[in-house]
Design a protein around this motif. Structure first.
Motif, PDB file in Angstrom:
ATOM      1  N   ILE A 105       8.122  -2.001   1.808  1.00  0.00           N
ATOM      2  CA  ILE A 105       7.961  -0.608   2.237  1.00  0.00           C
ATOM      3  C   ILE A 105       7.302   0.236   1.158  1.00  0.00           C
ATOM      4  CG2 ILE A 105       9.266   1.514   2.759  1.00  0.00           C
ATOM      5  CD1 ILE A 105      11.212  -0.321   4.354  1.00  0.00           C
ATOM      6  N   TYR A 106       7.711   0.022  -0.103  1.00  0.00           N
ATOM      7  CA  TYR A 106       7.134   0.808  -1.191  1.00  0.00           C
ATOM      8  C   TYR A 106       5.812   0.239  -1.701  1.00  0.00           C
ATOM      9  CZ  TYR A 106      10.970   4.052  -1.358  1.00  0.00           C
ATOM     10  OH  TYR A 106      11.863   5.048  -1.040  1.00  0.00           O
ATOM     11  N   SER A 107       5.354  -0.864  -1.091  1.00  0.00           N
ATOM     12  CA  SER A 107       4.038  -1.421  -1.428  1.00  0.00           C
ATOM     13  C   SER A 107       2.978  -1.010  -0.416  1.00  0.00           C
ATOM     14  CB  SER A 107       4.110  -2.955  -1.486  1.00  0.00           C
ATOM     15  OG  SER A 107       4.987  -3.381  -2.510  1.00  0.00           O
ATOM     16  N   LEU A 108       3.374  -0.324   0.656  1.00  0.00           N
ATOM     17  CA  LEU A 108       2.411   0.083   1.681  1.00  0.00           C
ATOM     18  C   LEU A 108       1.399   1.070   1.107  1.00  0.00           C
ATOM     19  CD1 LEU A 108       4.822   0.630   4.728  1.00  0.00           C
ATOM     20  CD2 LEU A 108       3.550  -1.440   4.119  1.00  0.00           C
ATOM     21  N   ASP A 109       0.143   0.926   1.526  1.00  0.00           N
ATOM     22  CA  ASP A 109      -0.878   1.849   1.035  1.00  0.00           C
ATOM     23  C   ASP A 109      -0.864   3.138   1.851  1.00  0.00           C
ATOM     24  OD1 ASP A 109      -2.213   1.380   3.417  1.00  0.00           O
ATOM     25  OD2 ASP A 109      -3.810   0.176   2.541  1.00  0.00           O
ATOM     26  N   GLU A 110      -1.847   4.005   1.594  1.00  0.00           N
ATOM     27  CA  GLU A 110      -1.840   5.331   2.225  1.00  0.00           C
ATOM     28  C   GLU A 110      -2.048   5.273   3.737  1.00  0.00           C
ATOM     29  OE1 GLU A 110      -6.052   4.328   1.238  1.00  0.00           O
ATOM     30  OE2 GLU A 110      -4.142   4.235   0.173  1.00  0.00           O
ATOM     31  N   LYS A 111      -2.483   4.117   4.266  1.00  0.00           N
ATOM     32  CA  LYS A 111      -2.667   3.979   5.714  1.00  0.00           C
ATOM     33  C   LYS A 111      -1.546   3.178   6.361  1.00  0.00           C
ATOM     34  CE  LYS A 111      -7.603   4.768   6.050  1.00  0.00           C
ATOM     35  NZ  LYS A 111      -8.872   4.345   6.679  1.00  0.00           N
ATOM     36  N   TYR A 113      -0.802  -0.034   5.505  1.00  0.00           N
ATOM     37  CA  TYR A 113      -1.074  -1.464   5.436  1.00  0.00           C
ATOM     38  C   TYR A 113      -0.398  -2.081   4.214  1.00  0.00           C
ATOM     39  CZ  TYR A 113      -4.732  -1.076   9.004  1.00  0.00           C
ATOM     40  OH  TYR A 113      -5.420  -0.866  10.177  1.00  0.00           O
ATOM     41  N   LEU A 114      -0.063  -3.363   4.323  1.00  0.00           N
ATOM     42  CA  LEU A 114       0.467  -4.128   3.194  1.00  0.00           C
ATOM     43  C   LEU A 114      -0.679  -4.955   2.622  1.00  0.00           C
ATOM     44  CD1 LEU A 114       2.898  -5.066   1.485  1.00  0.00           C
ATOM     45  CD2 LEU A 114       3.202  -6.916   3.145  1.00  0.00           C
ATOM     46  N   ARG A 115      -1.237  -4.509   1.511  1.00  0.00           N
ATOM     47  CA  ARG A 115      -2.373  -5.197   0.904  1.00  0.00           C
ATOM     48  C   ARG A 115      -1.933  -6.292  -0.064  1.00  0.00           C
ATOM     49  NH1 ARG A 115      -6.350  -3.496   4.359  1.00  0.00           N
ATOM     50  NH2 ARG A 115      -6.539  -1.222   4.398  1.00  0.00           N
ATOM     51  N   THR A 116      -0.657  -6.255  -0.494  1.00  0.00           N
ATOM     52  CA  THR A 116      -0.161  -7.260  -1.423  1.00  0.00           C
ATOM     53  C   THR A 116      -0.045  -8.613  -0.721  1.00  0.00           C
ATOM     54  OG1 THR A 116       1.189  -5.521  -2.430  1.00  0.00           O
ATOM     55  CG2 THR A 116       1.655  -7.787  -3.106  1.00  0.00           C
ATOM     56  N   ASN A 151      -4.007  -5.987   7.913  1.00  0.00           N
ATOM     57  CA  ASN A 151      -5.337  -5.402   8.065  1.00  0.00           C
ATOM     58  C   ASN A 151      -5.460  -4.860   9.485  1.00  0.00           C
ATOM     59  OD1 ASN A 151      -5.923  -7.748   9.715  1.00  0.00           O
ATOM     60  ND2 ASN A 151      -6.231  -8.861   7.792  1.00  0.00           N
ATOM     61  N   ILE A 152      -6.637  -4.323   9.807  1.00  0.00           N
ATOM     62  CA  ILE A 152      -6.806  -3.686  11.114  1.00  0.00           C
ATOM     63  C   ILE A 152      -6.739  -4.710  12.246  1.00  0.00           C
ATOM     64  CG2 ILE A 152      -9.340  -3.763  11.011  1.00  0.00           C
ATOM     65  CD1 ILE A 152      -9.305  -1.030  12.482  1.00  0.00           C
ATOM     66  N   LYS A 153      -7.219  -5.932  12.014  1.00  0.00           N
ATOM     67  CA  LYS A 153      -7.127  -6.964  13.051  1.00  0.00           C
ATOM     68  C   LYS A 153      -5.672  -7.303  13.347  1.00  0.00           C
ATOM     69  CE  LYS A 153      -8.650 -11.645  14.237  1.00  0.00           C
ATOM     70  NZ  LYS A 153      -9.420 -12.842  13.801  1.00  0.00           N
ATOM     71  N   ASP A 154      -4.895  -7.480  12.311  1.00  0.00           N
ATOM     72  CA  ASP A 154      -3.465  -7.758  12.454  1.00  0.00           C
ATOM     73  C   ASP A 154      -2.774  -6.617  13.206  1.00  0.00           C
ATOM     74  OD1 ASP A 154      -1.016  -9.060  12.070  1.00  0.00           O
ATOM     75  OD2 ASP A 154      -0.654  -8.050  10.156  1.00  0.00           O
TER      76      ASP A 154
END
Length: 430
Positions: A105-111, A113-116, A151-154
């Motif tokens: 939850i605290y790794s989510l970016d400003e949109k 998404y989980l980029r990690t 990502n957006i596809k996911d």
């Protein structure tokens, strides 16, 4: 004989427990203060609570009247994270699962998404990637839905209502996101009607998980109003149904005739009640002083004549004779109803830039960004770079990253996303 004398003068402010408590009262909303005094009254026989009318106001979130109140909520990304964690707690996960979920939850970016990479989280917690994926799926189903998508596809696949649509997205995602819709239909001429149904559903997908956070909420919201003001030729401000209590005279009269031990106890309780009463009175005076200064300075905005002016807490501190820290505590958790509109007191403070052409507050710049984007050619949306150039030509010297920051705060999609929606609508209407 040499003498080396070094002197050092220090000034330390030591806050007593009572003073700390008075400061704490200053930061509380009316509702929180009422609960605090109720709690005090349970342990202090001298405190008799005075009944309050409800200071809860019901307001529509989508109304411009409440724009500044709601806007202050939208700016708080911390709130949605805390709400997600509260939802996670209700699931009753294991300690390890909870820690993994909290990390995600605290790794989510400003949109949202989980980029990690999943493997990286797996290494951090020394556990399997399957367990990480399980927690990601749990978080996806919380809140707005789709948070922690990779990502957006996911995220698109998550939003699909059935397996056939999921398969369609998986196979044609690159063509969907690049708006090559006619190419999809050419590939499958016998399934044109079926695919148009899919595309109609995809048209309504959010483009990222946090799109629309606290926006487009048509339900009414209960708002605690702390201050009420009327602004016209003059300014009238009052505390909305202030929290109050009276000191019980029956027990005060007992002090003179009470035994020594009881008298000591009663005096201590009476002293506490008087301190509390004085602290609340001082709190109310500070709130009125700060509110009047803010309203007076931002009066053109309140009357709808001009956007917010640049305003700092330092300026209000100078106008009221209070410290900056006191002003900061006063505006914390306080809502103002002014001319039937609701504002967070914090929302009146606005940063901005100073140029040879004058001052431009963040609110003014946001208003200009909105007007430029509303007037754009929808098939060729204006970029942040172009917005930056336009504003610079008008004497508003801002950087591109400032434009991007304000656009994101306004909930406006980027150029590529706006073009995607425009092309999608054009295709479906042809």
């Amino acid at each position: 004989m040499d003498f080396n004398l070094n002197t050092k003068l220090e000034q330390n402010l030591i806050l007593s427990q009572s003073l700390r408590y008075a400061i704490e009262l200053l930061t509380m909303s009316s509702y929180d203060l009422e609960k605090e005094i109720e709690s005090e009254s349970e342990g202090n026989i001298f405190i008799d609570m005075m009944p309050r009318k409800s200071s809860i106001v019901r307001s529509d979130c989508d109304s411009y009247d409440n724009f500044d109140f709601i806007n202050s909520l939208k700016d708080s990304k911390e709130d949605y994270r805390k709400e997600l964690l509260e939802e996670v707690k209700l699931i009753k996960l294991s300690d390890l699962d909870y820690k993994i979920s909290e990390y995600i939850i605290y790794s989510l970016d400003e949109k949202g998404y989980l980029r990690t990479p999943v493997e990286e989280i797996s290494n951090i917690f020394q556990t399997s990637t399957e367990l990480i994926e399980k927690n990601i799926e749990i978080i996806k189903k919380l809140g707005l839905g789709g948070l922690s998508s990779k990502n957006i596809k996911d995220f698109f696949i998550f939003q699909a209502s059935n397996d056939n649509l999921k398969d369609f997205i998986s196979k044609y995602f690159d063509k969907i996101i690049s708006c090559k819709f006619f190419s999809i239909l050419r590939d499958c001429p016998n399934r044109e009607d079926e695919f148009k149904i899919y595309l109609n559903e995809i048209k309504n997908f959010r483009l990222y998980p946090l799109q629309g956070l606290l926006k487009n909420n048509n339900e009414a919201t209960n708002v605690e109003v702390d201050i009420v003001a009327v602004v016209g030729d003059s300014i009238r401000v009052k505390i909305n149904d202030p929290v109050a209590f009276r000191i019980n005279d029956f027990y005060r009269d007992m002090i003179d005739t009470a035994p020594a031990q009881t008298k000591t106890y009663l005096k201590r309780q009476l002293s506490r009640a008087k301190f509390l009463k004085n602290s609340i009175s001082q709190r109310n005076r500070n709130i009125l002083s700060v509110s009047k200064a803010i309203i007076d300075y931002q009066k053109p905005f309140i009357l709808g004549e001009k956007p917010l002016k640049i305003l700092t807490m330092k300026l209000i501190a100078q106008k009221t004779g209070l410290s900056i820290s006191t002003v900061s505590r006063v505006v914390n958790n306080k809502n103002l109803m002014c001319n039937s509109k609701i504002y967070s007191l914090k929302s009146f403070f606005s940063s901005g830039i100073k140029t040879p052409y004058g001052e431009f507050s963040a609110d003014q710049i946001k208003t200009i960004i909105i007007s430029k984007i509303e007037a754009e050619d929808k098939t060729h949306p204006i970029s942040d770079d172009s917005l930056c150039e336009l504003l610079n030509r008008e004497g508003i010297l801002v950087k591109r990253r400032t434009i991007s920051k304000y656009r994101n705060k306004l909930g406006i999609l980027n150029t590529r996303e706006r073009k995607y929606i425009s092309t999608f609508e054009f295709f479906l209407n042809t």
